[in-house]
Motif scaffolding. Structure first.
Motif, PDB file in Angstrom:
ATOM      1  N   SER A  20       0.829  -1.200   0.000  1.00  0.00           N
ATOM      2  CA  SER A  20       0.000   0.000   0.000  1.00  0.00           C
ATOM      3  C   SER A  20       0.864   1.250   0.000  1.00  0.00           C
ATOM      4  CB  SER A  20      -0.938   0.005   1.209  1.00  0.00           C
ATOM      5  OG  SER A  20      -1.845  -1.059   1.144  1.00  0.00           O
ATOM      6  N   VAL A  23       2.172   1.913  -3.459  1.00  0.00           N
ATOM      7  CA  VAL A  23       1.128   2.486  -4.314  1.00  0.00           C
ATOM      8  C   VAL A  23       0.924   3.960  -3.973  1.00  0.00           C
ATOM      9  CG1 VAL A  23      -1.351   2.420  -4.821  1.00  0.00           C
ATOM     10  CG2 VAL A  23      -0.033   0.287  -4.722  1.00  0.00           C
ATOM     11  N   ILE A  96      -5.782  -3.617  -3.310  1.00  0.00           N
ATOM     12  CA  ILE A  96      -4.785  -4.259  -4.165  1.00  0.00           C
ATOM     13  C   ILE A  96      -5.169  -5.714  -4.389  1.00  0.00           C
ATOM     14  CG2 ILE A  96      -2.352  -4.934  -4.374  1.00  0.00           C
ATOM     15  CD1 ILE A  96      -1.744  -2.576  -2.443  1.00  0.00           C
ATOM     16  N   ALA A 101      -4.000  -2.129  -8.519  1.00  0.00           N
ATOM     17  CA  ALA A 101      -4.306  -1.356  -7.312  1.00  0.00           C
ATOM     18  C   ALA A 101      -5.277  -0.238  -7.665  1.00  0.00           C
ATOM     19  CB  ALA A 101      -3.029  -0.766  -6.714  1.00  0.00           C
ATOM     20  N   TRP A 132       4.917   0.371  -9.619  1.00  0.00           N
ATOM     21  CA  TRP A 132       3.538   0.781  -9.851  1.00  0.00           C
ATOM     22  C   TRP A 132       3.467   1.989 -10.772  1.00  0.00           C
ATOM     23  CZ3 TRP A 132      -0.362  -2.264  -8.463  1.00  0.00           C
ATOM     24  CH2 TRP A 132      -0.146  -3.201  -7.450  1.00  0.00           C
TER      25      TRP A 132
END
Length: 159
Positions: A20, A23, A96, A101, A132
């Motif tokens: 997380s 991201v 995700i 995501a 990402w």
């Protein structure tokens, strides 16, 4: 106190906070680049063919879905402007599943200390070999009836 993407990790949903945080770092890079007027920084957060959309209501009350352009957005960010563009976020959720995501977050946009609009940013990211990348971004825009947290308002009124 400005709420940043990295502060939202505690509210993330999905797999572990490390992913997380990765991201949210990419999403935060967009906002950091906007504040710095650094289109290169912003560009590096996006996939090559990323799509951008905005949803709003026109003056007649009709819903509008407007397709934007990453190139135009980058040009706007990188063009000289007299004030800092700041987009603080809050109520951020991260979901995700493998290499996909989604980040859903409320925001307020300020040009310098002047409030412009608020809404929701919905990012879709793909985990590439390089990390990402945002491949889709849709935002909503409201120019009135915005419920911006007091700490964000205070930060922009005290600068």
């Amino acid at each position: 106190m400005v709420i940043t993407a990295t502060a939202a990790v505690a509210k993330s949903q999905g797999t572990g906070n490390i992913t997380s945080a990765e991201v949210l770092k990419v999403v935060g890079q967009v906002f950091d680049g906007m504040r710095a007027a650094d289109s290169t920084m912003v560009r590096s957060a996006f996939a090559k063919d990323a799509e951008l959309y905005t949803i709003f209501t026109d003056k007649e009350g009709n819903p509008v879905l407007h397709k934007g352009s990453l190139v135009n957005f980058l040009n706007a960010v990188g063009s000289p402007h007299d004030v800092v563009w700041d987009e603080p976020i809050w109520d951020t959720e991260v979901r995700i599943d493998g290499n996909l995501a989604q980040v859903w977050t409320k925001y307020a946009f300020y040009a310098g200390d002047k409030f412009s609009h608020c809404g929701v940013d919905a990012f879709h990211l793909f985990k590439t070999l390089e990390g990402w990348k945002i491949f889709h971004l849709t935002d909503t825009r409201q120019w009135q009836d915005c419920e911006v947290p007091e700490e964000i308002k205070d930060n922009h009124n005290n600068n």
